[in-house]
Design an enzyme around this catalytic site. Structure first.
Site, PDB file in Angstrom:
ATOM      1  N   GLY A 343       0.824  -1.225   0.000  1.00  0.00           N
ATOM      2  CA  GLY A 343       0.000   0.000   0.000  1.00  0.00           C
ATOM      3  C   GLY A 343       0.844   1.255   0.000  1.00  0.00           C
ATOM      4  O   GLY A 343       0.457   2.274  -0.599  1.00  0.00           O
ATOM      5  N   GLU A 366      10.009  10.579 -27.560  1.00  0.00           N
ATOM      6  CA  GLU A 366      11.123  10.375 -28.502  1.00  0.00           C
ATOM      7  C   GLU A 366      10.983   9.068 -29.285  1.00  0.00           C
ATOM      8  O   GLU A 366      11.950   8.335 -29.490  1.00  0.00           O
ATOM      9  CB  GLU A 366      12.481  10.492 -27.789  1.00  0.00           C
ATOM     10  CG  GLU A 366      12.692  11.926 -27.294  1.00  0.00           C
ATOM     11  CD  GLU A 366      14.119  12.332 -27.028  1.00  0.00           C
ATOM     12  OE1 GLU A 366      15.030  11.859 -27.716  1.00  0.00           O
ATOM     13  OE2 GLU A 366      14.312  13.168 -26.137  1.00  0.00           O
TER      14      GLU A 366
END
Ligand SMILES: Cc1cc2nc3c(=O)[nH]c(=O)nc-3n(C[C@H](O)[C@H](O)[C@H](O)COP(=O)(O)OP(=O)(O)OC[C@H]3O[C@@H](n4cnc5c(N)ncnc54)[C@H](O)[C@@H]3O)c2cc1C
Length: 382
Positions: A343, A366
């Site tokens: 968590g 890119e």
């Protein structure tokens, strides 16, 4: 064949690693949370000479090479990717085209401040309607006397709207070739030019401390002398720029992937479950071993591409392989590091949450993973 770093390269890596741990790590979470640009960090990176790494000393650079830049990017991204992409885009997309293709006058005018990090340059290729298909550029530039008149827009442009951005190089259609195809050229547009508007920053999933904007050009006039290199060479220029940039993005992705290993080892030793540290469980050990395996092999791929490039050999395929592989494993490592953190991995206060949010764009920017596969296949003659 020797993949070990020289003493000088090792020293650079150490100094950037220390800087990333001591200066970037304590400050970046707040910038990330507030979506603010880390001017002070960038200023210090400038003082360290990082923006001038791959440029010769006569232009104000550090006299290093592109591999030195990659080492620095890897170490920065090991801590934070917003800072790393700011450097990557400033050097590889901003200053490098001016260094490679610019006239003596353009280099003298722009490079000193770009290489010292006092100013940033951006590269505007992508448009709202076309990214992967960069030849589909719609932005037009028409020569009117001794001025280019530019009309069009660019999307997702990194470093284009900071207080220290001095210019954006834009690709534009400047005519039609005899075979009917578009003639593309690159033109330097200084910040603040009338008709050049920078939209408010995008709200991004990751890289939130980096600067990204849409740009519009509305009868924007710049001197004819702002043409970068030869007219009609825009396509070749951005292909070269992107080929190199892919090695740099691969290095950045390896840094993120290695940062995931670092944080996972730390957490696996601290976090207890069922009476012992979770790192005692083979399931966690194997996850971390696989993460290290991925980071290590991706590093070798970018070292190989950089070595070929610096040797003056063809490197297009190797750069695409490095970028494709490193971005894929960065996403894998970020997912596994988050899993190991349970968590807490979903909480922004943990660096792995940032890694997770920052990893995905590496498969897109890119050149997407699909585009890398197209480049590899084409290079194989398929
Ligand atoms: C944060 C950020 C920063 C950026 N910085 C810059 C910058 O500084 N300068 C700049 O110029 N650009 C920049 N970009 C743009 C980036 O390079 C593009 O987003 C990227 O190239 C993909 O283009 P696109 O978004 O138009 O996607 P598209 O090209 O529309 O692609 C959409 C999907 O279709 C797939 N696809 C497209 N064509 C094919 C095909 N032929 N075969 C199979 N699949 C295909 C793609 O792989 C993708 O999955 C940035 C983007 C982001 C998000």
């Amino acid at each position: 064949m020797d993949f070990r770093l020289s003493e000088e390269q090792e020293a650079l890596r150490e100094s950037v690693r220390d800087f990333a741990r001591e200066v970037v790590a304590p400050a970046i979470a707040e910038h990330y949370e507030q979506h603010t640009f880390p001017y002070e960090i960038v200023r210090q990176m400038g003082k360290m000479g990082l923006f001038g790494l791959p440029f010769p000393e006569e232009h104000g650079g550090m006299g290093g090479d592109y591999f030195a830049l990659c080492l620095a990017l890897e170490e920065l991204a090991r801590i934070d990717s917003s800072v790393a992409i700011t450097l990557e885009a400033a050097v590889s997309l901003g200053a490098m085209p001016i260094y490679r293709f610019g006239t003596d006058e353009q280099q003298a005018q722009w490079l000193p401040k770009l290489l010292s990090g006092e100013a940033l340059a951006a590269f505007g290729l992508t448009e709202p309607g076309t990214g992967s298909d960069a030849g589909g550029t719609q932005t037009r530039a028409v020569l009117d006397g001794d001025e280019w008149v530019i009309n069009g827009s660019k999307a997702f442009i990194t470093n284009s709207g900071t207080d220290i951005t001095s210019l954006v190089t834009v690709t534009a259609v400047t005519g039609t070739r005899p075979d009917g195809s578009k003639e593309l050229s690159s033109i330097i547009v200084p910040s603040g030019t009338p008709g050049f508007t920078v939209a408010p920053a995008y709200s991004k999933v990751g890289w939130t401390a980096s600067d990204t904007h849409e740009l519009t050009f509305d009868d924007c006039r710049v001197p004819a002398a702002n043409l970068l290199g030869q007219r009609g060479r825009g396509f070749a220029q951005f292909l070269r720029t992107l080929d190199e940039g892919r090695i740099a993005i691969a290095a950045l992705a390896v840094g993120l992937a290695q940062g995931c290993v670092d944080e996972s080892i730390k957490y696996a030793k601290e976090r207890h479950a069922f009476g012992q540290p979770i790192g005692n469980y083979q399931a966690i050990q194997f996850k971390i071993a696989d993460m290290e395996l991925r980071a290590h092999t991706a590093r070798l791929a970018y070292y190989d591409a950089a070595a070929r490039m610096l040797a003056g050999e063809p490197f297009k395929r190797q750069a695409a392989i490095a970028k494709l592989h490193a971005s894929t494993i960065a996403v894998d490592n970020a997912r596994e590091a988050t899993q190991i953190h349970g968590g807490y991995g979903f909480m922004n206060e943990y660096p792995v949450a940032r890694f997770w949010r920052d990893a995905k764009i590496l498969e897109i920017g890119e050149g997407t993973s699909e585009v890398q596969r197209m480049v590899i296949a084409r290079d194989l003659g398929i």
